[in-house]
Design a protein around this motif. Sequence first.
Motif, PDB file in Angstrom:
ATOM      1  N   ASN A 153       0.729  -1.119  -0.051  1.00  0.00           N
ATOM      2  CA  ASN A 153      -0.006   0.000  -0.487  1.00  0.00           C
ATOM      3  C   ASN A 153       0.415   1.025   0.475  1.00  0.00           C
ATOM      4  N   ASN A 154       1.990   0.534   0.146  1.00  0.00           N
ATOM      5  CA  ASN A 154       3.082   2.036  -0.272  1.00  0.00           C
ATOM      6  C   ASN A 154       3.206   2.989   0.932  1.00  0.00           C
ATOM      7  N   ILE A 155       2.815   2.277   2.394  1.00  0.00           N
ATOM      8  CA  ILE A 155       2.824   3.293   3.692  1.00  0.00           C
ATOM      9  C   ILE A 155       3.470   2.875   4.622  1.00  0.00           C
ATOM     10  N   LEU A 156       4.543   4.387   5.433  1.00  0.00           N
ATOM     11  CA  LEU A 156       5.256   3.827   6.297  1.00  0.00           C
ATOM     12  C   LEU A 156       4.491   4.254   7.429  1.00  0.00           C
ATOM     13  N   TYR A 157       4.704   3.466   8.278  1.00  0.00           N
ATOM     14  CA  TYR A 157       3.702   3.699   9.463  1.00  0.00           C
ATOM     15  C   TYR A 157       5.495   3.613  10.968  1.00  0.00           C
ATOM     16  N   LEU A 158       4.729   4.455  11.764  1.00  0.00           N
ATOM     17  CA  LEU A 158       5.427   4.675  12.850  1.00  0.00           C
ATOM     18  C   LEU A 158       5.118   4.907  13.934  1.00  0.00           C
ATOM     19  N   ASN A 159       5.878   4.195  14.666  1.00  0.00           N
ATOM     20  CA  ASN A 159       4.787   3.743  15.986  1.00  0.00           C
ATOM     21  C   ASN A 159       5.053   5.113  17.069  1.00  0.00           C
ATOM     22  N   THR A 160       4.372   5.747  17.425  1.00  0.00           N
ATOM     23  CA  THR A 160       4.532   6.937  17.710  1.00  0.00           C
ATOM     24  C   THR A 160       4.593   6.291  19.813  1.00  0.00           C
ATOM     25  N   LYS A 161       4.354   5.821  19.877  1.00  0.00           N
ATOM     26  CA  LYS A 161       5.051   5.458  20.897  1.00  0.00           C
ATOM     27  C   LYS A 161       6.121   4.900  21.536  1.00  0.00           C
ATOM     28  N   GLU A 162       6.512   3.921  20.676  1.00  0.00           N
ATOM     29  CA  GLU A 162       8.012   3.653  20.313  1.00  0.00           C
ATOM     30  C   GLU A 162       8.554   4.739  20.197  1.00  0.00           C
ATOM     31  N   MET A 163       8.659   5.343  19.289  1.00  0.00           N
ATOM     32  CA  MET A 163       9.272   7.254  19.027  1.00  0.00           C
ATOM     33  C   MET A 163      10.048   7.770  20.222  1.00  0.00           C
ATOM     34  N   GLU A 164       9.191   7.083  21.588  1.00  0.00           N
ATOM     35  CA  GLU A 164       9.593   8.367  22.513  1.00  0.00           C
ATOM     36  C   GLU A 164      10.706   7.737  22.862  1.00  0.00           C
ATOM     37  N   LYS A 165      10.603   6.831  22.615  1.00  0.00           N
ATOM     38  CA  LYS A 165      12.015   5.368  23.274  1.00  0.00           C
ATOM     39  C   LYS A 165      13.343   6.912  21.791  1.00  0.00           C
ATOM     40  N   PRO A 166      14.598   6.262  23.244  1.00  0.00           N
ATOM     41  CA  PRO A 166      15.909   6.710  22.467  1.00  0.00           C
ATOM     42  C   PRO A 166      16.786   6.178  21.034  1.00  0.00           C
ATOM     43  N   TYR A 167      15.778   5.828  19.364  1.00  0.00           N
ATOM     44  CA  TYR A 167      16.266   5.478  18.766  1.00  0.00           C
ATOM     45  C   TYR A 167      16.114   6.490  17.754  1.00  0.00           C
ATOM     46  N   ASP A 168      17.203   6.295  16.771  1.00  0.00           N
ATOM     47  CA  ASP A 168      17.972   7.078  15.695  1.00  0.00           C
ATOM     48  C   ASP A 168      16.888   7.771  14.737  1.00  0.00           C
ATOM     49  N   MET A 169      16.473   7.983  14.787  1.00  0.00           N
ATOM     50  CA  MET A 169      15.379   8.206  13.882  1.00  0.00           C
ATOM     51  C   MET A 169      15.914   7.998  11.900  1.00  0.00           C
ATOM     52  N   ARG A 170      17.388   8.935  12.188  1.00  0.00           N
ATOM     53  CA  ARG A 170      18.463   8.738  11.020  1.00  0.00           C
ATOM     54  C   ARG A 170      17.927   7.846  10.439  1.00  0.00           C
ATOM     55  N   HIS A 171      18.609   7.086  11.537  1.00  0.00           N
ATOM     56  CA  HIS A 171      18.133   5.284  10.972  1.00  0.00           C
ATOM     57  C   HIS A 171      17.614   4.720  10.469  1.00  0.00           C
ATOM     58  N   VAL A 172      16.075   5.051  11.237  1.00  0.00           N
ATOM     59  CA  VAL A 172      14.911   3.914  10.779  1.00  0.00           C
ATOM     60  C   VAL A 172      14.356   4.289  10.204  1.00  0.00           C
ATOM     61  N   LEU A 173      14.810   6.113   9.713  1.00  0.00           N
ATOM     62  CA  LEU A 173      14.461   6.585   8.082  1.00  0.00           C
ATOM     63  C   LEU A 173      15.573   5.777   7.202  1.00  0.00           C
ATOM     64  N   MET A 174      16.387   5.537   7.198  1.00  0.00           N
ATOM     65  CA  MET A 174      17.185   5.078   6.226  1.00  0.00           C
ATOM     66  C   MET A 174      17.105   3.991   5.951  1.00  0.00           C
ATOM     67  N   PHE A 175      16.809   2.918   7.179  1.00  0.00           N
ATOM     68  CA  PHE A 175      15.977   1.650   6.892  1.00  0.00           C
ATOM     69  C   PHE A 175      15.006   1.912   5.961  1.00  0.00           C
ATOM     70  N   GLU A 176      13.923   1.826   6.913  1.00  0.00           N
ATOM     71  CA  GLU A 176      12.539   1.722   6.187  1.00  0.00           C
ATOM     72  C   GLU A 176      12.927   2.805   4.726  1.00  0.00           C
ATOM     73  N   LEU A 177      14.181   3.460   4.727  1.00  0.00           N
ATOM     74  CA  LEU A 177      14.473   4.215   2.371  1.00  0.00           C
ATOM     75  C   LEU A 177      14.677   2.913   1.948  1.00  0.00           C
ATOM     76  N   ILE A 178      16.157   1.959   2.700  1.00  0.00           N
ATOM     77  CA  ILE A 178      16.233   1.256   1.948  1.00  0.00           C
ATOM     78  C   ILE A 178      15.333  -0.371   1.619  1.00  0.00           C
ATOM     79  N   ASN A 179      14.346  -0.696   3.081  1.00  0.00           N
ATOM     80  CA  ASN A 179      13.068  -1.760   2.396  1.00  0.00           C
ATOM     81  C   ASN A 179      12.276  -1.003   1.073  1.00  0.00           C
ATOM     82  N   MET A 180      11.631   0.497   0.788  1.00  0.00           N
ATOM     83  CA  MET A 180      11.428   0.974  -0.861  1.00  0.00           C
ATOM     84  C   MET A 180      11.927   0.780  -1.610  1.00  0.00           C
ATOM     85  N   ILE A 181      13.840   1.100  -1.802  1.00  0.00           N
ATOM     86  CA  ILE A 181      14.407   1.209  -2.971  1.00  0.00           C
ATOM     87  C   ILE A 181      14.325  -0.313  -3.340  1.00  0.00           C
TER      88      ILE A 181
END
Length: 179
Positions: free
Chosen positions: A69-97
């Motif tokens: 469906n070409n949708i990127l879901y972001l879990n707002t509860k998990e995003m409150e934790k200390p993730y590197d969101m730049r890394h998370v976005l790159m991970f999903e961008l690679i999935n798109m590629i």
Amino acid sequence: MLEDIRISLDNNLNLTREVKARLFELVVIFNDKFPKVNLQNLNNRLKTLKIQKNDKFLNDDVSMYDFKNNILYLNTKEMEKPYDMRHVLMFELINMISATNYYMGFDTDGRLESLNIGYTEVLANYLVGNSGEIQVYPEEAIMANMVSIIVGSDNMFNSYINNDSKILLNKLVEAGVQL
């Protein structure tokens, strides 16, 4: 192709200006490291990409790309934790590629799902690192690194980026792994 991607992002009314800028920055990083990878599929996906909030009932990971469906879901509860969101976005961008209409990377039938996730994690780490306190898929990345040593890093990458599990599976058989 980068200019086409910039235009596609600019024309996507589903994304904020900040998200468009962040995604384009990551595309440039990917393209700089892997200039021979055709980004037409990504360009097509970025034209209509949607980002939606997610909760633990859909997926308890920090993010999930729904390639059908070409949708990127972001879990707002998990995003409150200390993730590197730049890394998370790159991970999903690679999935798109690496996405087709049926699967991502070399996970053609579900048997290689963990390895596919791990290799996506390896690529994201290579491209942008991960300065978050929480590592997203460390065990899968270790497994992917070990398999990459067995089959060769070029074979692993080619299998992943060309959506061809046969390359990977043939190299594993050549190395003596019984499948």
